[in-house]
Scaffold this motif. Structure first.
Motif, PDB file in Angstrom:
ATOM      1  N   ASP A  95      17.266   9.476  -1.155  1.00  8.84           N
ATOM      2  CA  ASP A  95      16.945  10.821  -1.622  1.00  8.84           C
ATOM      3  C   ASP A  95      17.899  11.215  -2.750  1.00  8.84           C
ATOM      4  N   GLU A  96      17.421  12.097  -3.591  1.00  7.70           N
ATOM      5  CA  GLU A  96      18.176  12.551  -4.780  1.00  7.70           C
ATOM      6  C   GLU A  96      18.523  11.365  -5.678  1.00  7.70           C
ATOM      7  N   MET A  97      17.577  10.463  -5.824  1.00  6.15           N
ATOM      8  CA  MET A  97      17.770   9.222  -6.583  1.00  6.15           C
ATOM      9  C   MET A  97      18.281   9.457  -7.998  1.00  6.15           C
ATOM     10  N   ASN A  98      17.671  10.394  -8.704  1.00  6.11           N
ATOM     11  CA  ASN A  98      18.071  10.570 -10.097  1.00  6.11           C
ATOM     12  C   ASN A  98      19.272  11.508 -10.252  1.00  6.11           C
ATOM     13  N   GLN A  99      19.983  11.761  -9.165  1.00  9.97           N
ATOM     14  CA  GLN A  99      21.262  12.466  -9.246  1.00  9.97           C
ATOM     15  C   GLN A  99      22.422  11.537  -8.901  1.00  9.97           C
ATOM     16  N   ALA A 100      22.123  10.261  -8.702  1.00  9.59           N
ATOM     17  CA  ALA A 100      23.158   9.283  -8.370  1.00  9.59           C
ATOM     18  C   ALA A 100      23.983   8.943  -9.605  1.00  9.59           C
ATOM     19  N   ALA A 101      25.235   8.632  -9.365  1.00 12.20           N
ATOM     20  CA  ALA A 101      26.122   8.190 -10.440  1.00 12.20           C
ATOM     21  C   ALA A 101      25.664   6.815 -10.930  1.00 12.20           C
ATOM     22  N   PRO A 102      25.959   6.466 -12.192  1.00 10.35           N
ATOM     23  CA  PRO A 102      25.528   5.163 -12.729  1.00 10.35           C
ATOM     24  C   PRO A 102      25.982   3.963 -11.891  1.00 10.35           C
ATOM     25  N   ASP A 103      27.213   3.985 -11.362  1.00 12.06           N
ATOM     26  CA  ASP A 103      27.665   2.841 -10.549  1.00 12.06           C
ATOM     27  C   ASP A 103      26.902   2.746  -9.233  1.00 12.06           C
ATOM     28  N   VAL A 104      26.453   3.877  -8.694  1.00 13.41           N
ATOM     29  CA  VAL A 104      25.627   3.870  -7.486  1.00 13.41           C
ATOM     30  C   VAL A 104      24.269   3.255  -7.809  1.00 13.41           C
ATOM     31  N   MET A 105      23.716   3.633  -8.955  1.00 11.95           N
ATOM     32  CA  MET A 105      22.427   3.041  -9.364  1.00 11.95           C
ATOM     33  C   MET A 105      22.549   1.536  -9.556  1.00 11.95           C
ATOM     34  N   ASN A 106      23.667   1.082 -10.118  1.00 11.81           N
ATOM     35  CA  ASN A 106      23.884  -0.362 -10.281  1.00 11.81           C
ATOM     36  C   ASN A 106      23.943  -1.054  -8.927  1.00 11.81           C
ATOM     37  N   ALA A 107      24.576  -0.411  -7.946  1.00 10.31           N
ATOM     38  CA  ALA A 107      24.684  -0.991  -6.604  1.00 10.31           C
ATOM     39  C   ALA A 107      23.331  -1.049  -5.900  1.00 10.31           C
ATOM     40  N   LEU A 108      22.366  -0.267  -6.361  1.00 12.08           N
ATOM     41  CA  LEU A 108      21.033  -0.266  -5.759  1.00 12.08           C
ATOM     42  C   LEU A 108      20.204  -1.498  -6.109  1.00 12.08           C
ATOM     43  N   MET A 109      20.488  -2.137  -7.228  1.00 10.59           N
ATOM     44  CA  MET A 109      19.640  -3.239  -7.701  1.00 10.59           C
ATOM     45  C   MET A 109      19.402  -4.323  -6.649  1.00 10.59           C
ATOM     46  N   PRO A 110      20.433  -4.894  -6.012  1.00 14.41           N
ATOM     47  CA  PRO A 110      20.144  -5.934  -5.015  1.00 14.41           C
ATOM     48  C   PRO A 110      19.375  -5.403  -3.808  1.00 14.41           C
ATOM     49  N   ILE A 111      19.580  -4.136  -3.483  1.00 19.24           N
ATOM     50  CA  ILE A 111      18.869  -3.540  -2.345  1.00 19.24           C
ATOM     51  C   ILE A 111      17.395  -3.406  -2.674  1.00 19.24           C
ATOM     52  N   VAL A 112      17.091  -2.849  -3.832  1.00 24.54           N
ATOM     53  CA  VAL A 112      15.704  -2.608  -4.226  1.00 24.54           C
ATOM     54  C   VAL A 112      15.001  -3.913  -4.589  1.00 24.54           C
ATOM     55  N   LYS A 113      15.672  -4.775  -5.296  1.00 22.03           N
ATOM     56  CA  LYS A 113      15.050  -6.008  -5.796  1.00 22.03           C
ATOM     57  C   LYS A 113      14.898  -7.073  -4.711  1.00 22.03           C
ATOM     58  N   ASP A 114      15.945  -7.277  -3.905  1.00 15.88           N
ATOM     59  CA  ASP A 114      15.973  -8.415  -2.980  1.00 15.88           C
ATOM     60  C   ASP A 114      16.173  -8.047  -1.506  1.00 15.88           C
ATOM     61  N   ASN A 115      16.181  -6.748  -1.186  1.00 16.48           N
ATOM     62  CA  ASN A 115      16.487  -6.307   0.190  1.00 16.48           C
ATOM     63  C   ASN A 115      17.830  -6.887   0.656  1.00 16.48           C
ATOM     64  N   LYS A 116      18.800  -6.866  -0.245  1.00 18.56           N
ATOM     65  CA  LYS A 116      20.104  -7.469   0.014  1.00 18.56           C
ATOM     66  C   LYS A 116      21.172  -6.378   0.064  1.00 18.56           C
ATOM     67  N   ILE A 117      21.901  -6.349   1.186  1.00 17.80           N
ATOM     68  CA  ILE A 117      22.995  -5.395   1.362  1.00 17.80           C
ATOM     69  C   ILE A 117      24.220  -6.172   1.803  1.00 17.80           C
ATOM     70  N   GLY A 118      25.313  -6.000   1.081  1.00 20.52           N
ATOM     71  CA  GLY A 118      26.551  -6.696   1.432  1.00 20.52           C
ATOM     72  C   GLY A 118      26.395  -8.205   1.459  1.00 20.52           C
ATOM     73  N   GLY A 119      25.544  -8.736   0.616  1.00 21.45           N
ATOM     74  CA  GLY A 119      25.338 -10.174   0.542  1.00 21.45           C
ATOM     75  C   GLY A 119      24.350 -10.712   1.572  1.00 21.45           C
ATOM     76  N   LEU A 120      23.852  -9.859   2.473  1.00 17.74           N
ATOM     77  CA  LEU A 120      22.893 -10.283   3.494  1.00 17.74           C
ATOM     78  C   LEU A 120      21.484  -9.852   3.115  1.00 17.74           C
ATOM     79  N   VAL A 121      20.516 -10.733   3.308  1.00 16.93           N
ATOM     80  CA  VAL A 121      19.121 -10.404   3.034  1.00 16.93           C
ATOM     81  C   VAL A 121      18.491  -9.885   4.321  1.00 16.93           C
ATOM     82  N   PHE A 122      17.874  -8.718   4.215  1.00 13.59           N
ATOM     83  CA  PHE A 122      17.195  -8.085   5.338  1.00 13.59           C
ATOM     84  C   PHE A 122      15.693  -8.280   5.166  1.00 13.59           C
ATOM     85  N   LYS A 123      14.997  -8.451   6.274  1.00 19.23           N
ATOM     86  CA  LYS A 123      13.545  -8.623   6.226  1.00 19.23           C
ATOM     87  C   LYS A 123      12.817  -7.451   6.884  1.00 19.23           C
ATOM     88  N   ASN A 124      13.552  -6.416   7.304  1.00 16.96           N
ATOM     89  CA  ASN A 124      12.941  -5.363   8.103  1.00 16.96           C
ATOM     90  C   ASN A 124      12.965  -3.976   7.461  1.00 16.96           C
TER      91      ASN A 124
END
Length: 187
Positions: A95-124
């Motif tokens: 929520d409030e996606m377009n109010q995130a700081a640029p470094d937060v948006m950069n950290a979103l890329m692996p989550i949005v692109k690959d479902n990857k958080i902290g180096g782990l791939v999630f399938k759920n």
């Protein structure tokens, strides 16, 4: 039209981003849609976090084989919950996606692109996001990077100026939900 786009995104389990006016039930519609698809909603407010709140915090752990210290990422609590419940389906709602700081948006890329958080791939989980129009938040809106924006194509612009259009949207969701429930009951 917006409800149909949102339904298609849920059906395809594709990331979506809705931009609309503050206070016009974007979040409620998204949460109702997640419920309809039997997904638990985990909400992360991007305007209030730092990049490490998404990717994890580095911490030292002992390697049991060598006895040496190694670095590991400590997952955010919400991510650990998803990891601990692999049999459940989630909507990670940003929520409030377009109010995130640029470094937060950069950290979103692996989550949005690959479902990857902290180096782990999630399938759920699948990713959904919402934000407000720039005219409503002077100085508080960040432009999404082009690579991040491309993951949400097409962005759903939920512009409405009448209460009647929102009532129609809720009626549509309710009708679709009831129809789907009836079909399930018939089986």
């Amino acid at each position: 039209r917006n409800i149909k786009r949102l339904l298609m995104k849920f059906d395809a389990e594709e990331p979506f981003f809705i931009i609309g006016e503050a206070g016009w039930a974007k979040t409620s519609i998204i949460k109702n849609m997640a419920k309809r698809f039997k997904r638990r909603v985990i909400t992360v407010y991007l305007d209030k976090i730092e990049a490490t709140d998404l990717s994890g915090i580095p911490c030292a752990v002992e390697n049991k084989k060598t006895g040496r210290a190694a670095q590991q990422l400590l997952l955010p609590e919400w991510a650990q919950y998803m990891l601990d419940n692999p049999d459940k389906e989630f909507l990670l709602f940003l929520d409030e996606m377009n109010q995130a700081a640029p470094d937060v948006m950069n950290a979103l890329m692996p989550i949005v692109k690959d479902n990857k958080i902290g180096g782990l791939v999630f399938k759920n989980f699948m990713v959904g996001a919402a934000g407000n129009f720039e005219r409503e938040n002077t100085g508080g809106i960040s432009e999404l990077s082009k690579p991040l924006e491309s993951r949400f194509k097409p962005i759903i612009i939920w512009e409405t100026n009448t209460e009647a259009s929102w009532k129609a949207a809720f009626k549509y969701i309710r009708k679709k939900y009831e129809n789907r429930k009836e079909k399930k009951d018939e089986r």
